[in-house]
Motif scaffolding. Structure first.
Motif, PDB file in Angstrom:
ATOM      1  N   GLN A 237     -64.527 -65.617  65.130  1.00  8.83           N
ATOM      2  CA  GLN A 237     -65.732 -65.863  65.915  1.00  8.83           C
ATOM      3  C   GLN A 237     -65.825 -64.991  67.164  1.00  8.83           C
ATOM      4  O   GLN A 237     -66.837 -65.036  67.865  1.00  8.83           O
ATOM      5  CB  GLN A 237     -65.786 -67.348  66.315  1.00  8.83           C
ATOM      6  CG  GLN A 237     -65.857 -68.292  65.134  1.00  8.83           C
ATOM      7  CD  GLN A 237     -67.075 -68.034  64.267  1.00  8.83           C
ATOM      8  OE1 GLN A 237     -68.204 -67.994  64.769  1.00  8.83           O
ATOM      9  NE2 GLN A 237     -66.877 -67.863  62.967  1.00  8.83           N
ATOM     10  N   SER A 238     -64.787 -64.247  67.488  1.00 13.03           N
ATOM     11  CA  SER A 238     -64.807 -63.400  68.675  1.00 13.03           C
ATOM     12  C   SER A 238     -64.013 -62.142  68.398  1.00 13.03           C
ATOM     13  O   SER A 238     -63.231 -62.068  67.437  1.00 13.03           O
ATOM     14  CB  SER A 238     -64.207 -64.142  69.876  1.00 13.03           C
ATOM     15  OG  SER A 238     -62.819 -64.383  69.678  1.00 13.03           O
TER      16      SER A 238
ATOM     17  N   ASP B  54     -64.798 -58.226  76.639  1.00 13.90           N
ATOM     18  CA  ASP B  54     -65.087 -59.648  76.850  1.00 13.90           C
ATOM     19  C   ASP B  54     -64.252 -60.222  77.990  1.00 13.90           C
ATOM     20  O   ASP B  54     -64.747 -61.026  78.788  1.00 13.90           O
ATOM     21  CB  ASP B  54     -64.812 -60.434  75.567  1.00 13.90           C
ATOM     22  CG  ASP B  54     -65.809 -60.131  74.461  1.00 13.90           C
ATOM     23  OD1 ASP B  54     -66.885 -59.575  74.771  1.00 13.90           O
ATOM     24  OD2 ASP B  54     -65.517 -60.447  73.297  1.00 13.90           O
TER      25      ASP B  54
ATOM     26  N   GLN C  38     -70.158 -65.074  73.960  1.00 11.94           N
ATOM     27  CA  GLN C  38     -69.271 -63.989  73.574  1.00 11.94           C
ATOM     28  C   GLN C  38     -67.911 -64.091  74.237  1.00 11.94           C
ATOM     29  O   GLN C  38     -67.002 -63.345  73.887  1.00 11.94           O
ATOM     30  CB  GLN C  38     -69.904 -62.646  73.947  1.00 11.94           C
ATOM     31  CG  GLN C  38     -71.097 -62.272  73.088  1.00 11.94           C
ATOM     32  CD  GLN C  38     -71.662 -60.924  73.467  1.00 11.94           C
ATOM     33  OE1 GLN C  38     -72.861 -60.695  73.382  1.00 11.94           O
ATOM     34  NE2 GLN C  38     -70.830 -60.006  73.877  1.00 11.94           N
ATOM     35  N   LYS C  39     -67.757 -64.973  75.223  1.00 10.61           N
ATOM     36  CA  LYS C  39     -66.464 -65.113  75.873  1.00 10.61           C
ATOM     37  C   LYS C  39     -65.432 -65.568  74.860  1.00 10.61           C
ATOM     38  O   LYS C  39     -65.691 -66.413  73.997  1.00 10.61           O
ATOM     39  CB  LYS C  39     -66.546 -66.122  77.020  1.00 10.61           C
ATOM     40  CG  LYS C  39     -67.373 -65.628  78.193  1.00 10.61           C
ATOM     41  CD  LYS C  39     -66.767 -64.399  78.826  1.00 10.61           C
ATOM     42  CE  LYS C  39     -65.471 -64.713  79.545  1.00 10.61           C
ATOM     43  NZ  LYS C  39     -64.868 -63.491  80.143  1.00 10.61           N
ATOM     44  N   PRO C  40     -64.193 -65.040  74.920  1.00 12.57           N
ATOM     45  CA  PRO C  40     -63.185 -65.384  73.934  1.00 12.57           C
ATOM     46  C   PRO C  40     -62.825 -66.854  73.967  1.00 12.57           C
ATOM     47  O   PRO C  40     -62.706 -67.459  75.026  1.00 12.57           O
ATOM     48  CB  PRO C  40     -61.981 -64.509  74.348  1.00 12.57           C
ATOM     49  CG  PRO C  40     -62.225 -64.142  75.764  1.00 12.57           C
ATOM     50  CD  PRO C  40     -63.699 -64.092  75.939  1.00 12.57           C
ATOM     51  N   GLN C  41     -62.664 -67.413  72.801  1.00 13.30           N
ATOM     52  CA  GLN C  41     -62.272 -68.815  72.667  1.00 13.30           C
ATOM     53  C   GLN C  41     -60.818 -68.893  72.244  1.00 13.30           C
ATOM     54  O   GLN C  41     -60.358 -68.140  71.404  1.00 13.30           O
ATOM     55  CB  GLN C  41     -63.154 -69.515  71.606  1.00 13.30           C
ATOM     56  CG  GLN C  41     -64.648 -69.398  71.883  1.00 13.30           C
ATOM     57  CD  GLN C  41     -65.064 -70.145  73.136  1.00 13.30           C
ATOM     58  OE1 GLN C  41     -64.516 -71.195  73.448  1.00 13.30           O
ATOM     59  NE2 GLN C  41     -66.034 -69.591  73.859  1.00 13.30           N
TER      60      GLN C  41
END
Length: 313
Positions: A39-40, A216, A272-275
């Motif tokens: 997702q990222s 990111d 868009q920030k990393p999870q």
């Protein structure tokens, strides 16, 4: 003779697993990435890194945790059985493979160290407020890059300082520091050691995803995204990109990726920030595998010994 057979069999198992897994990864990594659907950019880069070092890691674990103990515990020490042609030939192939990996990694590290000494000649340290040292270098050095494996340093050329305004420079430095935090140069050194000819496409894909993951990490608002996009465009206009070596992570490592990264930053949003929660997708299967191995370790050693006996014959 027992020790020689033990070493020969262990090396033979290692090289067979390493080559088989390397071929499987080089042919199937794109399919695996589509199946996991990260997702990222950070999750995608992590997945590609795991796939790249999987042959080396898994072959090492199987050899050290299963092949070697099964031979030491279950093979009679008093037998005069010969090593066998297959283990001997495969063992030599394994030594050649490991030697090539050590040579590649050593040469890459030596070149990186020499280049860093050259780039730092006449440089001055900049006040950045970060634990990673930042050096202002001459225009002979790459425009903006991270160099070094054990003690990484961020290098900023005079040209970059002149062309970037303070917010752009600050965001670009955060991008480079993100590479340090994620040990990206160390990962590239591992790639050099884990030699296999068909991994170039996988390594290129990892490099592209790693750059976007660093983007990111450097961006926390739309204004930061615009500053980083502007920094990329300005750096690209400073002239032809200078080669920064193998064990470095430059702000702009490829002109072909510039458009995609700028468009991605201009369209930035908070999602868009990393999870970090996605890491559990890798941790849970790994934990289940460890539990399964521990509960069946004795029978696995017996089966592994049967395989090595077949190999010796």
């Amino acid at each position: 003779m027992f020790a020689a057979r033990c070493i020969g069999v262990s090396l033979a198992v290692f090289v067979l697993l390493y080559v088989f897994l390397s071929v499987a990864v080089s042919r199937g990594w794109k399919l695996i990435r589509r199946m996991f659907r990260p997702q990222s950019a950070r999750s995608s880069a992590d997945l590609l890194f795991v796939l790249r070092i999987l042959p080396l890691s898994l072959a090492s674990v199987v050899t050290l945790a299963f092949t070697l103990p099964s031979f030491l515990l279950l093979e009679p020490h008093s037998t005069n059985e010969a090593i066998g042609t297959a283990p001997l030939a495969l063992g030599f192939c394994c030594l050649i493979l490991l030697g090539a990996g050590i040579a590649r990694a050593s040469i890459a590290q030596l070149k990186a160290s020499r280049a860093l000494v050259k780039w730092l000649d006449g440089s001055t340290i900049m006040e950045s407020g970060d634990t990673v040292p930042v050096f202002r270098t001459g225009n002979r050095a790459p425009t903006l890059t991270v160099a070094g494996v054990c003690a990484p340093k961020v290098l900023v050329s005079e040209a970059a300082v002149a062309v970037l305004n303070p917010p752009e420079l600050r965001t670009a430095l955060r991008h480079e520091i993100a590479h340090v935090v994620r040990y990206d140069n160390l990962k590239k050194l591992l790639f050099r050691f884990a030699v296999f000819p068909a991994m170039a496409d996988l390594e290129h894909a990892w490099s592209e995803e790693t750059e976007m993951a660093a983007d990111d990490a450097a961006v926390s608002s739309f204004h930061d995204a615009l500053d980083l996009a502007a920094a990329l465009i300005k750096v690209s206009r400073l002239g032809p990109m200078k080669s920064s070596g193998e064990l470095t992570m430059a702000l702009l490592h490829s002109s072909t990726a510039l458009s995609a990264r700028v468009q991605r930053l201009v369209a930035w949003n908070q999602t868009q920030k990393p999870q970090t929660c996605g890491r559990w997708l890798y941790a849970l299967p790994a934990a289940a595998m460890v539990i399964a191995v521990v509960t069946t370790y004795g029978s696995v050693l017996t089966q592994m010994h049967a395989v090595t006996e077949w190999l010796v014959r």
